[in-house]
Design a protein around this motif. Structure first.
Motif, short mmCIF file in Angstrom:
data_model
loop_
_atom_site.label_atom_id
_atom_site.label_comp_id
_atom_site.label_asym_id
_atom_site.label_seq_id
_atom_site.Cartn_x
_atom_site.Cartn_y
_atom_site.Cartn_z
N LEU A 165 3.42 20.31 25.44
CA LEU A 165 3.08 21.66 25.91
C LEU A 165 4.23 22.23 26.76
CD1 LEU A 165 0.46 23.45 25.70
CD2 LEU A 165 -0.14 22.59 27.95
N LEU A 166 4.75 21.42 27.69
CA LEU A 166 5.86 21.86 28.54
C LEU A 166 7.08 22.25 27.72
CD1 LEU A 166 5.80 19.23 31.46
CD2 LEU A 166 5.10 21.62 31.59
N ALA A 167 7.43 21.40 26.76
CA ALA A 167 8.62 21.64 25.95
C ALA A 167 8.50 22.95 25.17
CB ALA A 167 8.82 20.48 24.98
N THR A 168 7.36 23.16 24.55
CA THR A 168 7.19 24.34 23.69
C THR A 168 7.02 25.61 24.51
OG1 THR A 168 6.09 22.83 22.15
CG2 THR A 168 5.96 25.18 21.66
N ARG A 169 6.32 25.50 25.64
CA ARG A 169 6.22 26.67 26.52
C ARG A 169 7.60 27.13 26.99
NH1 ARG A 169 1.22 24.85 30.51
NH2 ARG A 169 -0.50 25.69 29.26
N HIS A 170 8.47 26.17 27.26
CA HIS A 170 9.83 26.51 27.67
C HIS A 170 10.53 27.32 26.58
CE1 HIS A 170 13.89 26.23 29.22
NE2 HIS A 170 14.28 25.51 28.17
N ARG A 199 1.41 22.42 19.17
CA ARG A 199 0.46 23.34 18.54
C ARG A 199 -0.26 24.19 19.58
NH1 ARG A 199 -0.58 22.31 13.20
NH2 ARG A 199 -0.07 20.24 12.37
N MET A 200 -0.67 23.58 20.68
CA MET A 200 -1.40 24.30 21.71
C MET A 200 -0.55 25.39 22.33
SD MET A 200 -3.43 21.21 23.67
CE MET A 200 -3.96 22.32 24.98
N ALA A 201 0.73 25.09 22.60
CA ALA A 201 1.61 26.09 23.21
C ALA A 201 1.86 27.26 22.26
CB ALA A 201 2.95 25.44 23.59
N LEU A 202 2.00 26.96 20.97
CA LEU A 202 2.17 28.04 20.00
C LEU A 202 0.91 28.90 19.93
CD1 LEU A 202 4.03 26.35 16.99
CD2 LEU A 202 5.00 27.66 18.88
N ALA A 203 -0.25 28.25 19.95
CA ALA A 203 -1.51 29.00 19.89
C ALA A 203 -1.67 29.89 21.13
CB ALA A 203 -2.68 28.04 19.78
N GLU A 204 -1.28 29.37 22.30
CA GLU A 204 -1.33 30.16 23.53
C GLU A 204 -0.54 31.46 23.39
OE1 GLU A 204 -1.51 26.88 27.18
OE2 GLU A 204 0.33 27.96 26.73
N LEU A 207 1.32 32.20 18.28
CA LEU A 207 2.31 31.80 17.27
C LEU A 207 1.83 30.59 16.49
CD1 LEU A 207 5.46 32.03 19.57
CD2 LEU A 207 4.70 33.75 17.92
N SER A 208 0.55 30.55 16.16
CA SER A 208 -0.01 29.38 15.49
C SER A 208 0.79 29.02 14.25
CB SER A 208 -1.47 29.65 15.10
OG SER A 208 -1.97 28.57 14.34
N PRO A 209 1.12 27.72 14.10
CA PRO A 209 1.93 27.31 12.96
C PRO A 209 1.14 27.11 11.67
CG PRO A 209 1.41 25.41 14.29
CD PRO A 209 0.82 26.61 15.00
N ALA A 210 -0.14 27.55 11.66
CA ALA A 210 -0.98 27.30 10.49
C ALA A 210 -0.34 27.86 9.22
CB ALA A 210 -2.36 27.91 10.70
N ALA A 211 0.20 29.08 9.31
CA ALA A 211 0.86 29.67 8.15
C ALA A 211 2.30 29.18 8.09
CB ALA A 211 0.82 31.20 8.27
#
Length: 348
Positions: A165-170, A199-204, A207-211
Motif C-alpha cells: 500500500l505504501l509503495a503504490t500510494r507513493h 490493488r488496494m492503493a489503486l482502488a483507493e 485506478l482499479s487494475p481489473a481492466a
C-alpha cells in the motif's frame, strides 16, 4: 585423543570430579580445580559436547532454515540472528532449503537428530506438510516472514500488505495512473499480500487494475533474473506503464537493468519501487526507492522469542507484526505533465 579418564589419572582425582570441573556442576576446591585444569591443558583434552548435552538435555544450539541463501534480505537477517545467538551463548546451525519442500523436510530431520534446542524457520513457498513436521519436532519454533497454519509457533513478520500500500500510494502521489506490479512466486503469502496492497492503493485512487490487469500484474521468482525478464515483458506491451511496484529488491535490481536495455530512463520515463531495503538498494543507479523491512528488529525478536520459550520464561505462542517504512530515493519521480493539486501546493 585424550579422554576424561586420562585427565583424572593425570590430576589424581576421580572422573566425577573432572566432570564437575568441566561442567561447573558442583563446588570443587580451588587446589583440586587447578590440578584438573592443568591436566586438561597438558593433555589437550576437549570435552564432548554430545555427552554434555545428554546430561543437561540441552545443546546450546539453535537451528535456522532459510529459503534462499543468495537473497541479501535473508542474509542480513541471518547476520543479526547469529550475532544475537552468539551473545546469548548459543551456536547457530544454518540450512538453505532453496525453496524446495523435500530439502526442507530433510533438514528438519537432520536438525532434530542433532538435538537442537529450538528452531527459527523461514518456510518454503509450497509445503502443506510443514506444520505437521514442526509439531513432530516437539521443540520451540519461531516463524519469520512467512506464516503457516500452526497456532503453536511464534511468529515475527512485517505487514506485507501495508508495505504494498505504501509503495503504490507513493507512485499515485507522483501522478502515475498506470502502475504495474511484479509479484513473487504465485502461492507465496508475502508476495500475495504485497500484491493485495498494490490493488488496494489503486482502488483507493480509482485506478482499479481489473481492466487490462494482464498487462499490469506480472510474476517473477524473487530473483534478479525474474525481475529482469518480467520488466522486458512489460516493456514490450502495447501500453507500457509509467511506474512499477516490484515486490522485492532483487527483482527490482533486475528490472532496472531491463529498463535500461529497453531504453526506458529511470526515473524520467519509468518510476520503480522495490521492497525489503537490502543494503544493495542504495547503491543501484539510480538508488532504489523501496519499502524497508525492519530486518535488524526481525532477527533480534526471533532470537529473543525463541530463547524465552527455550528457557521456559513463556509458554503461550506470540505473534508480532512490525510496520515497514517507505524509503524514497532516486528511482521515482513525478509523472510527466503531473502538477500537484492546488490545495497541496498552498499547504506547502
Amino acid at each position: 585423543m585424550a579422554t576424561i579418564k586420562d585427565v583424572a589419572l593425570r590430576a589424581g582425582v576421580s572422573v566425577t570430579t573432572v566432570s564437575h570441573v568441566v561442567n561447573d556442576t558442583r563446588h570443587v576446591s580451588a587446589k583440586v580445580r587447578e590440578r584438573v585444569e592443568e591436566a586438561i591443558r597438558e593433555l589437550g583434552y576437549v570435552p564432548s559436547a554430545v555427552a554434555r548435552s545428554l546430561k543437561s538435555n540441552t545443546t546450546r544450539t539453535v537451528g535456522m532454515l532459510i529459503p534462499n541463501s543468495s537473497n541479501p534480505y535473508f542474509a542480513e537477517i541471518v547476520r543479526v540472528v547469529e550475532d544475537r545467538c552468539f551473545g546469548a551463548g548459543y551456536t547457530l546451525v544454518l540450512c538453505n532449503t532453496d525453496d524446495e519442500p523435500r530439502r526442507q523436510s530433510v533438514y528438519l530431520q537432520v536438525l532434530s537428530e542433532r538435538r537442537i534446542d529450538g528452531l527459527i524457520v523461514v518456510s518454503t513457498g509450497d509445503d502443506a506438510s510443514l506444520a505437521t513436521l514442526l509439531r513432530g519436532l516437539r521443540m520451540p519454533v519461531v516463524l519469520v516472514d512467512r506464516e503457516i497454519d500452526d497456532p503453536a509457533c511464534d511468529l515475527v513478520e512485517s505487514a506485507h500488505m501495508h508495505g504494498g500500500l505504501l509503495a503504490t500510494r507513493h507512485l499515485v502521489s507522483l501522478g502515475h495512473t498506470r502502475i504495474a506490479c511484479i509479484g513473487g512466486p504465485a502461492g507465496l503469502a508475502p508476495s500475495a499480500q504485497r500484491i493485495e496492497g498494490w490493488r488496494m492503493a489503486l482502488a483507493e485512487a480509482g485506478l482499479s487494475p481489473a481492466a487490462g490487469a494482464g498487462e499490469l500484474l506480472w510474476h517473477g521468482g524473487f530473483t534478479s533474473q525474474g525481475g529482469y525478464e518480467a520488466m522486458h515483458a512489460i516493456a514490450r506491451t502495447s501500453s507500457p506503464p509509467s511506474a512499477v511496484f516490484v515486490c522485492n529488491d532483487l527483482m527490482a535490481i533486475g528490472a532496472l537493468r531491463a529498463a535500461h536495455e529497453s531504453g526506458l530512463r529511470v526515473p524520467d520515463g519509468l518510476s520503480v519501487v522495490g521492497f525489503d531495503d537490502i543494503e544493495l538498494s542504495s547503491f543501484t543507479s539510480p538508488p532504489l526507492t523501496t519499502v524497508a523491512q525492519p530486518k535488524a528488529r526481525i532477527g533480534a525478536l526471533a532470537v529473543d522469542m525463541l530463547l524465552e520459550r527455550i528457557d521456559g520464561r513463556r509458554h503461550e505462542p506470540r505473534k508480532v507484526m512490525l510496520q515497514p517504512e517507505l524509503h524514497v530515493r532516486g528511482s521515482t519521480a513525478r509523472h510527466a505533465g503531473f502538477s500537484e493539486p492546488a490545495a497541496r501546493r498552498s499547504a506547502a
